[in-house]
Motif scaffolding. Structure first.
Motif, PDB file in Angstrom:
ATOM      1  N   VAL A  42       0.839  -1.194   0.000  1.00 29.40           N
ATOM      2  CA  VAL A  42       0.000   0.000   0.000  1.00 29.40           C
ATOM      3  C   VAL A  42       0.878   1.249   0.000  1.00 29.40           C
ATOM      4  CG1 VAL A  42      -1.732   1.305   1.304  1.00 29.40           C
ATOM      5  CG2 VAL A  42      -1.903  -1.183   1.138  1.00 29.40           C
ATOM      6  N   GLU A  43       1.877   1.265   0.867  1.00 37.15           N
ATOM      7  CA  GLU A  43       2.882   2.330   0.870  1.00 37.15           C
ATOM      8  C   GLU A  43       4.111   1.822   0.125  1.00 37.15           C
ATOM      9  OE1 GLU A  43       2.675   5.323   1.846  1.00 37.15           O
ATOM     10  OE2 GLU A  43       1.344   5.532   3.569  1.00 37.15           O
ATOM     11  N   ARG A  44       4.698   2.707  -0.693  1.00 33.28           N
ATOM     12  CA  ARG A  44       5.823   2.287  -1.535  1.00 33.28           C
ATOM     13  C   ARG A  44       6.973   3.293  -1.491  1.00 33.28           C
ATOM     14  NH1 ARG A  44       1.955   0.837  -6.750  1.00 33.28           N
ATOM     15  NH2 ARG A  44       0.709  -0.795  -5.701  1.00 33.28           N
ATOM     16  N   PRO A  45       7.447   3.677  -0.311  1.00 39.92           N
ATOM     17  CA  PRO A  45       8.578   4.606  -0.259  1.00 39.92           C
ATOM     18  C   PRO A  45       9.846   3.950  -0.779  1.00 39.92           C
ATOM     19  CG  PRO A  45       8.139   3.713   1.914  1.00 39.92           C
ATOM     20  CD  PRO A  45       7.019   3.239   1.028  1.00 39.92           C
ATOM     21  N   ASP A  46      10.704   4.709  -1.453  1.00 43.44           N
ATOM     22  CA  ASP A  46      11.971   4.125  -1.898  1.00 43.44           C
ATOM     23  C   ASP A  46      13.102   4.420  -0.913  1.00 43.44           C
ATOM     24  OD1 ASP A  46      12.682   6.773  -2.364  1.00 43.44           O
ATOM     25  OD2 ASP A  46      12.517   6.620  -4.540  1.00 43.44           O
ATOM     26  N   GLU A  47      12.756   5.154   0.182  1.00 43.48           N
ATOM     27  CA  GLU A  47      13.746   5.415   1.230  1.00 43.48           C
ATOM     28  C   GLU A  47      13.043   5.592   2.566  1.00 43.48           C
ATOM     29  OE1 GLU A  47      17.359   8.565   2.370  1.00 43.48           O
ATOM     30  OE2 GLU A  47      16.116   8.901   0.591  1.00 43.48           O
ATOM     31  N   LEU A  48      13.583   4.978   3.596  1.00 48.02           N
ATOM     32  CA  LEU A  48      13.111   5.182   4.959  1.00 48.02           C
ATOM     33  C   LEU A  48      14.189   5.902   5.746  1.00 48.02           C
ATOM     34  CD1 LEU A  48      11.382   1.786   5.909  1.00 48.02           C
ATOM     35  CD2 LEU A  48      10.343   3.880   5.013  1.00 48.02           C
ATOM     36  N   ILE A  49      13.787   6.997   6.395  1.00 46.89           N
ATOM     37  CA  ILE A  49      14.720   7.790   7.196  1.00 46.89           C
ATOM     38  C   ILE A  49      14.396   7.531   8.654  1.00 46.89           C
ATOM     39  CG2 ILE A  49      15.591  10.107   7.687  1.00 46.89           C
ATOM     40  CD1 ILE A  49      14.301  10.890   4.907  1.00 46.89           C
ATOM     41  N   GLU A  50      15.241   6.794   9.340  1.00 46.05           N
ATOM     42  CA  GLU A  50      14.982   6.403  10.723  1.00 46.05           C
ATOM     43  C   GLU A  50      15.189   7.607  11.645  1.00 46.05           C
ATOM     44  OE1 GLU A  50      15.378   5.450  14.571  1.00 46.05           O
ATOM     45  OE2 GLU A  50      17.334   5.445  13.601  1.00 46.05           O
ATOM     46  N   VAL A  51      14.111   7.959  12.384  1.00 50.33           N
ATOM     47  CA  VAL A  51      14.165   9.128  13.272  1.00 50.33           C
ATOM     48  C   VAL A  51      13.867   8.768  14.726  1.00 50.33           C
ATOM     49  CG1 VAL A  51      13.598  10.774  11.441  1.00 50.33           C
ATOM     50  CG2 VAL A  51      11.743   9.695  12.749  1.00 50.33           C
ATOM     51  N   ALA A  52      13.588   7.511  15.004  1.00 47.87           N
ATOM     52  CA  ALA A  52      13.204   7.110  16.360  1.00 47.87           C
ATOM     53  C   ALA A  52      14.306   7.357  17.374  1.00 47.87           C
ATOM     54  CB  ALA A  52      12.810   5.633  16.384  1.00 47.87           C
ATOM     55  N   SER A  53      15.555   7.408  16.915  1.00 49.38           N
ATOM     56  CA  SER A  53      16.675   7.616  17.828  1.00 49.38           C
ATOM     57  C   SER A  53      16.973   9.093  18.078  1.00 49.38           C
ATOM     58  CB  SER A  53      17.931   6.927  17.276  1.00 49.38           C
ATOM     59  OG  SER A  53      18.279   7.468  16.008  1.00 49.38           O
ATOM     60  N   LEU A  54      16.273   9.987  17.397  1.00 43.11           N
ATOM     61  CA  LEU A  54      16.531  11.414  17.590  1.00 43.11           C
ATOM     62  C   LEU A  54      16.095  11.858  18.987  1.00 43.11           C
ATOM     63  CD1 LEU A  54      15.464  12.921  14.135  1.00 43.11           C
ATOM     64  CD2 LEU A  54      17.711  12.112  14.880  1.00 43.11           C
ATOM     65  N   ASP A  55      16.654  12.952  19.430  1.00 43.80           N
ATOM     66  CA  ASP A  55      16.505  13.375  20.829  1.00 43.80           C
ATOM     67  C   ASP A  55      15.212  14.149  21.069  1.00 43.80           C
ATOM     68  OD1 ASP A  55      17.170  13.639  23.472  1.00 43.80           O
ATOM     69  OD2 ASP A  55      18.378  15.445  23.169  1.00 43.80           O
ATOM     70  N   TYR A  56      14.096  13.480  20.847  1.00 44.74           N
ATOM     71  CA  TYR A  56      12.784  14.060  21.154  1.00 44.74           C
ATOM     72  C   TYR A  56      12.002  13.054  21.998  1.00 44.74           C
ATOM     73  CZ  TYR A  56      14.070  17.246  17.381  1.00 44.74           C
ATOM     74  OH  TYR A  56      14.724  18.162  16.590  1.00 44.74           O
ATOM     75  N   LYS A  57      12.597  12.686  23.125  1.00 46.85           N
ATOM     76  CA  LYS A  57      12.053  11.598  23.931  1.00 46.85           C
ATOM     77  C   LYS A  57      11.747  12.007  25.361  1.00 46.85           C
ATOM     78  CE  LYS A  57      14.383   7.961  21.295  1.00 46.85           C
ATOM     79  NZ  LYS A  57      15.239   6.751  21.382  1.00 46.85           N
ATOM     80  N   ASN A  58      11.657  13.301  25.595  1.00 47.12           N
ATOM     81  CA  ASN A  58      11.420  13.776  26.956  1.00 47.12           C
ATOM     82  C   ASN A  58       9.990  14.261  27.142  1.00 47.12           C
ATOM     83  OD1 ASN A  58      14.152  13.376  27.782  1.00 47.12           O
ATOM     84  ND2 ASN A  58      14.712  15.247  26.686  1.00 47.12           N
ATOM     85  N   ILE A  59       9.564  14.299  28.386  1.00 49.53           N
ATOM     86  CA  ILE A  59       8.312  14.947  28.771  1.00 49.53           C
ATOM     87  C   ILE A  59       8.678  16.075  29.719  1.00 49.53           C
ATOM     88  CG2 ILE A  59       6.121  14.678  29.999  1.00 49.53           C
ATOM     89  CD1 ILE A  59       5.963  11.841  28.998  1.00 49.53           C
ATOM     90  N   THR A  60       8.375  17.287  29.324  1.00 53.44           N
ATOM     91  CA  THR A  60       8.787  18.460  30.089  1.00 53.44           C
ATOM     92  C   THR A  60       7.617  19.412  30.296  1.00 53.44           C
ATOM     93  OG1 THR A  60       9.451  19.597  28.049  1.00 53.44           O
ATOM     94  CG2 THR A  60      11.158  18.338  29.212  1.00 53.44           C
ATOM     95  N   SER A  61       7.757  20.307  31.259  1.00 47.56           N
ATOM     96  CA  SER A  61       6.750  21.351  31.465  1.00 47.56           C
ATOM     97  C   SER A  61       6.896  22.395  30.374  1.00 47.56           C
ATOM     98  CB  SER A  61       6.939  22.001  32.838  1.00 47.56           C
ATOM     99  OG  SER A  61       6.790  21.050  33.870  1.00 47.56           O
ATOM    100  N   ASN A  62       5.778  23.011  29.976  1.00 53.98           N
ATOM    101  CA  ASN A  62       5.857  24.061  28.969  1.00 53.98           C
ATOM    102  C   ASN A  62       5.355  25.391  29.523  1.00 53.98           C
ATOM    103  OD1 ASN A  62       2.953  24.142  28.650  1.00 53.98           O
ATOM    104  ND2 ASN A  62       3.078  22.384  27.259  1.00 53.98           N
ATOM    105  N   GLU A  63       5.498  26.430  28.736  1.00 54.52           N
ATOM    106  CA  GLU A  63       5.201  27.784  29.202  1.00 54.52           C
ATOM    107  C   GLU A  63       3.716  28.042  29.404  1.00 54.52           C
ATOM    108  OE1 GLU A  63       5.275  29.810  24.719  1.00 54.52           O
ATOM    109  OE2 GLU A  63       6.911  30.168  26.124  1.00 54.52           O
ATOM    110  N   ASN A  64       2.871  27.138  28.906  1.00 53.67           N
ATOM    111  CA  ASN A  64       1.426  27.289  29.083  1.00 53.67           C
ATOM    112  C   ASN A  64       0.903  26.614  30.348  1.00 53.67           C
ATOM    113  OD1 ASN A  64       1.109  28.695  26.591  1.00 53.67           O
ATOM    114  ND2 ASN A  64       1.235  26.737  25.506  1.00 53.67           N
ATOM    115  N   GLY A  65       1.827  26.073  31.146  1.00 57.20           N
ATOM    116  CA  GLY A  65       1.416  25.393  32.363  1.00 57.20           C
ATOM    117  C   GLY A  65       1.055  23.938  32.145  1.00 57.20           C
ATOM    118  N   GLY A  66       1.332  23.439  30.940  1.00 56.15           N
ATOM    119  CA  GLY A  66       1.045  22.053  30.620  1.00 56.15           C
ATOM    120  C   GLY A  66       2.302  21.243  30.437  1.00 56.15           C
ATOM    121  N   LEU A  67       2.193  20.156  29.687  1.00 58.05           N
ATOM    122  CA  LEU A  67       3.325  19.286  29.402  1.00 58.05           C
ATOM    123  C   LEU A  67       3.601  19.258  27.904  1.00 58.05           C
ATOM    124  CD1 LEU A  67       2.615  16.125  31.630  1.00 58.05           C
ATOM    125  CD2 LEU A  67       4.164  18.040  32.132  1.00 58.05           C
TER     126      LEU A  67
END
Length: 330
Positions: A42-67
């Motif tokens: 169904v999907e036919r990409p000719d390239e996969l770019i692995e991004v799971a290891s990139l440094d976006y794995k934290n849960i932090t407080s934000n300026e709106n008082g949320g997460l």
């Protein structure tokens, strides 16, 4: 599965550069949906770019008082995070109702937003599907459509969005942050992230080519006490919803001061009930008002031949979810 090039991006810049140089490339997070679609041709990409290891794995407080939830963090870690469970239990409840523990351990938050429909006509390559192959027609429109949309569909596509997490995010009022190919950030309100099919059902989201999801921003928590995620399905586990309801209430002095409400598996995107949220605000949390809210929610429903049951199911689901949310700590 067709041959493809694998690119393991060492950093965000490499990922963006690779995506910008190949319009047929796909980002790869946990791969729990994308790889299945590739195996089914169904999907036919000719390239996969692995991004799971990139440094976006934290849960932090934000300026709106949320997460702020990192896009590469997996669903299990997110749903079971102490602050998510205590401040956003509606989101945690929805996420833990999805798939299986094994899949939640692999699936990323950003990837969850990009899940594609489970419409059988989309998966079956011998059948017509405008989402898979634009211009071929919609097999479900006049075919077997018991699992399909009752809101927002067009004659080009009647598929529904499958995510549980996204229904809760719609009710909460999240914002998605993405990186553009030039490295600049862009914020997308959650209600604007996914699209209705219109004349281009092949486009599930309003992401631009090469954009990378990096975070999901949650607003200040207001539904920590009164919440409920109702998932109605054919069996108790390993099944997608026939209809789902994410309900959050803020109640002060016996009156609803704020409401968050969204339906799942009824449209091409999570179906946020903004008009109903406004109606409930200032009302008492009782059966009469919940039933009136359900009636208001369903007034524009347009069922297909085989899914008329969804109208009554969704209406009763709204009443039940609101009742359960109210009674949770009442």
């Amino acid at each position: 599965m067709r041959p493809f090039k694998y690119t393991g991006a060492k950093n965000t810049e490499e990922a963006l550069q690779a995506a910008n140089s190949n319009e047929d490339a796909h980002y790869l997070g946990g791969g729990t949906n994308l790889l299945d679609l590739m195996k089914e041709d169904v999907e036919r990409p000719d390239e996969l770019i692995e991004v799971a290891s990139l440094d976006y794995k934290n849960i932090t407080s934000n300026e709106n008082g949320g997460l702020t939830l990192g896009a590469m963090l997996n669903n299990s870690e997110t749903a079971n995070h102490r602050e998510v469970r205590t401040q956003y239990p509606l989101l945690s409840m929805a996420m833990l109702s999805a798939a299986s523990a094994q899949l939640r351990n692999m699936a990323t938050n950003g990837g969850n937003l990009l899940q594609r429909t489970r419409c059988p006509y989309f998966y079956e390559t011998s059948m017509p599907c405008n989402k898979r192959e634009p211009g071929t027609g919609c097999g479900a429109l006049n075919g077997m459509n018991a699992l399909h949309a009752i809101f927002g569909w067009s004659d080009k596509c009647v598929a529904v969005h499958p995510s549980d997490m996204c229904v809760a995010l719609a009710a909460i009022g999240a914002t998605v942050e993405v990186l553009q190919p030039d490295g600049s950030s862009r914020m997308i309100e959650f209600t604007d992230f996914h699209r209705l099919p219109g004349d281009q059902p092949e486009k599930d989201t309003n992401l631009l080519p090469g954009e990378l999801i990096t975070a999901i921003h949650l607003p200040e928590p207001v539904f920590a006490d009164h919440y409920y995620y109702l998932k109605i399905r054919e069996r108790a586990s390993y099944a997608f919803a026939l209809v789902s309801v994410a309900a959050g209430l803020q109640i002060k002095d016996g009156v609803i001061t704020r409401a968050g409400l969204a339906l799942g598996s009824v449209a091409h995107k999570p179906w946020k009930l903004t008009e109903v949220e406004t109606y409930l605000t200032g009302k008492k949390p009782n059966q009469e008002n919940f039933e009136a809210a359900a009636g208001l929610a369903m007034k524009d429903a347009k069922p297909l031949e085989d899914n008329k049951y969804k109208v009554e199911m969704a209406a009763k689901g709204i009443v039940r979810a609101l009742t359960m949310a109210y009674e949770r700590k009442a």
